[in-house]
Design a protein around this motif. Structure first.
Motif, PDB file in Angstrom:
ATOM      1  N   ALA A 250     -47.539  48.071  60.945  1.00  0.00           N
ATOM      2  CA  ALA A 250     -47.240  48.527  59.585  1.00  0.00           C
ATOM      3  C   ALA A 250     -48.308  49.486  59.073  1.00  0.00           C
ATOM      4  CB  ALA A 250     -47.116  47.329  58.643  1.00  0.00           C
ATOM      5  N   VAL A 251     -49.527  49.320  59.525  1.00  0.00           N
ATOM      6  CA  VAL A 251     -50.659  50.113  59.048  1.00  0.00           C
ATOM      7  C   VAL A 251     -51.048  51.118  60.141  1.00  0.00           C
ATOM      8  CG1 VAL A 251     -53.023  50.038  58.164  1.00  0.00           C
ATOM      9  CG2 VAL A 251     -51.450  48.131  57.702  1.00  0.00           C
ATOM     10  N   PRO A 252     -50.969  52.416  59.878  1.00  0.00           N
ATOM     11  CA  PRO A 252     -51.277  53.403  60.920  1.00  0.00           C
ATOM     12  C   PRO A 252     -52.652  53.224  61.555  1.00  0.00           C
ATOM     13  CG  PRO A 252     -50.166  54.466  59.103  1.00  0.00           C
ATOM     14  CD  PRO A 252     -50.451  53.066  58.650  1.00  0.00           C
ATOM     15  N   SER A 253     -53.629  52.761  60.778  1.00  0.00           N
ATOM     16  CA  SER A 253     -54.964  52.570  61.359  1.00  0.00           C
ATOM     17  C   SER A 253     -54.948  51.480  62.425  1.00  0.00           C
ATOM     18  CB  SER A 253     -55.980  52.240  60.270  1.00  0.00           C
ATOM     19  OG  SER A 253     -55.586  51.106  59.524  1.00  0.00           O
ATOM     20  N   ASN A 254     -54.063  50.480  62.277  1.00  0.00           N
ATOM     21  CA  ASN A 254     -53.927  49.480  63.341  1.00  0.00           C
ATOM     22  C   ASN A 254     -53.380  50.109  64.612  1.00  0.00           C
ATOM     23  OD1 ASN A 254     -54.793  47.476  61.621  1.00  0.00           O
ATOM     24  ND2 ASN A 254     -52.779  46.558  61.311  1.00  0.00           N
ATOM     25  N   VAL A 255     -52.383  50.980  64.454  1.00  0.00           N
ATOM     26  CA  VAL A 255     -51.814  51.662  65.614  1.00  0.00           C
ATOM     27  C   VAL A 255     -52.887  52.505  66.293  1.00  0.00           C
ATOM     28  CG1 VAL A 255     -50.061  53.312  66.384  1.00  0.00           C
ATOM     29  CG2 VAL A 255     -49.513  51.667  64.576  1.00  0.00           C
ATOM     30  N   TYR A 256     -53.714  53.162  65.487  1.00  0.00           N
ATOM     31  CA  TYR A 256     -54.808  53.963  66.045  1.00  0.00           C
ATOM     32  C   TYR A 256     -55.772  53.092  66.853  1.00  0.00           C
ATOM     33  CZ  TYR A 256     -58.987  56.836  66.363  1.00  0.00           C
ATOM     34  OH  TYR A 256     -60.079  57.520  66.833  1.00  0.00           O
TER      35      TYR A 256
ATOM     36  N   GLN B 165     -52.616  60.165  55.275  1.00  0.00           N
ATOM     37  CA  GLN B 165     -53.785  59.759  56.045  1.00  0.00           C
ATOM     38  C   GLN B 165     -53.362  59.106  57.361  1.00  0.00           C
ATOM     39  OE1 GLN B 165     -56.995  57.756  53.914  1.00  0.00           O
ATOM     40  NE2 GLN B 165     -56.229  58.562  51.957  1.00  0.00           N
ATOM     41  N   GLY B 166     -52.207  58.418  57.326  1.00  0.00           N
ATOM     42  CA  GLY B 166     -51.698  57.817  58.548  1.00  0.00           C
ATOM     43  C   GLY B 166     -51.347  58.865  59.588  1.00  0.00           C
TER      44      GLY B 166
END
Length: 289
Positions: free
Chosen positions: A143-149, A180-181
């Motif tokens: 759900a959070v792009p920073s997690n995917v990163y 930002q994502g």
């Protein structure tokens, strides 16, 4: 750029019938479901997927991507699906989802997903395909792009990627969080999903409060700022597969549409978004008459 339609909500139609409907709408190809309950079942992929791709190509449609349920190289059918995709000339695969629960264990959960992606990346490299994580709002680690990163950091972007969904990203980061994502994922971006949401009030009888529920709505009426989204993607130099998720059925849609009504709405969505994509600097030809 290729504009394709996600086949999920045409699941009641055979592959040839779904392809015919998608072609008539003016899409370039199909985002084909290859997962339990999909147009192609994973256990049958070795034979059924090449046949499905052949049937769709006969109608002038490409199949540049598949939607799968794979979350581990050890999943039943994972290697079969990747091998069949490679043999059928399909490079892009959407992965399944890892739930986020319970609170307080996110670091442990992210570590587990990174380990799972080690195997997925190795399998994708073996078969020459790319496996991508879909940004999905709600109770998912993606759900959070920073997690995917964090999951994809230091991996080979030729074989793993980030499947951006600006609709879900806007739900989780409505101001500039979605931007930002896109920025943090940058060259990891593989595919882009198209859907948008509206917010609807729902009273809570027990407390007298009002809660806001998000539901899928037509693209021109939703919260996603598509002109900015495609402007950002163009600035990054991205040019790939854009898949329309016409999920206008069930309780998550502002209206529960029939298949025929869904196709009419999809035609309107495509007519709305095509000039926006062009305005961002992409070459998107008109469909053949």
């Amino acid at each position: 750029m290729q504009l394709v339609m996600f086949s999920k909500h045409l699941g009641s139609l055979s592959i040839p019938k779904a392809g015919e409907a998608i072609r008539k709408l003016g899409f370039d190809g199909v985002d084909l479901t290859v997962r339990p309950g999909g147009h192609v079942l994973p256990e049958n992929a070795a034979t059924a997927l090449p046949e499905a791709v052949r049937q769709l190509k006969e109608q002038g449609l490409t199949v540049p991507m598949l939607t799968t349920g794979i979350t581990s190289a050890a999943d039943a059918g994972a290697e079969t699906v990747m091998a069949a995709a490679a043999a059928s000339g399909v490079r892009e695969l959407k992965l399944g989802y890892w739930p986020y629960r319970p609170f307080g264990q996110i670091h442990t959960q992210l570590d587990a997903v990174r380990k799972a992606m080690d195997g997925v990346e190795a399998l994708a490299r073996k078969h020459g395909v790319r496996a991508s994580i879909h940004n999905h709002s709600g109770n998912y680690l993606s759900a959070v792009p920073s997690n995917v990163y964090l999951i994809l950091k230091d991996r080979d972007p030729h074989h793993v990627g980030a499947y951006l969904d600006p609709g879900h990203m806007t739900l989780e980061g409505g101001g500039q969080g979605w931007m930002q994502g896109i920025d943090i994922l940058q060259q990891l971006v593989s595919m882009v999903a198209v859907k948008s949401w509206g917010h609807f009030p729902e009273p809570v009888a027990e407390t007298g409060e009002t809660r806001w529920r998000h539901k899928l709505v037509p693209l021109k009426e939703g919260i996603v700022r598509w002109r900015e989204v495609f402007g950002c993607l163009k600035q990054l130099g991205w040019d790939g597969v854009v898949t329309f998720h016409s999920e206008y059925q069930g309780r998550d849609s502002w209206k529960d549409l029939s298949v025929d009504e869904l196709l009419v709405q999809t035609r309107e969505d495509l007519a709305y978004l095509r000039p926006i994509i062009r305005a961002a600097g992409y070459s998107v030809p008109d469909p053949a008459p």
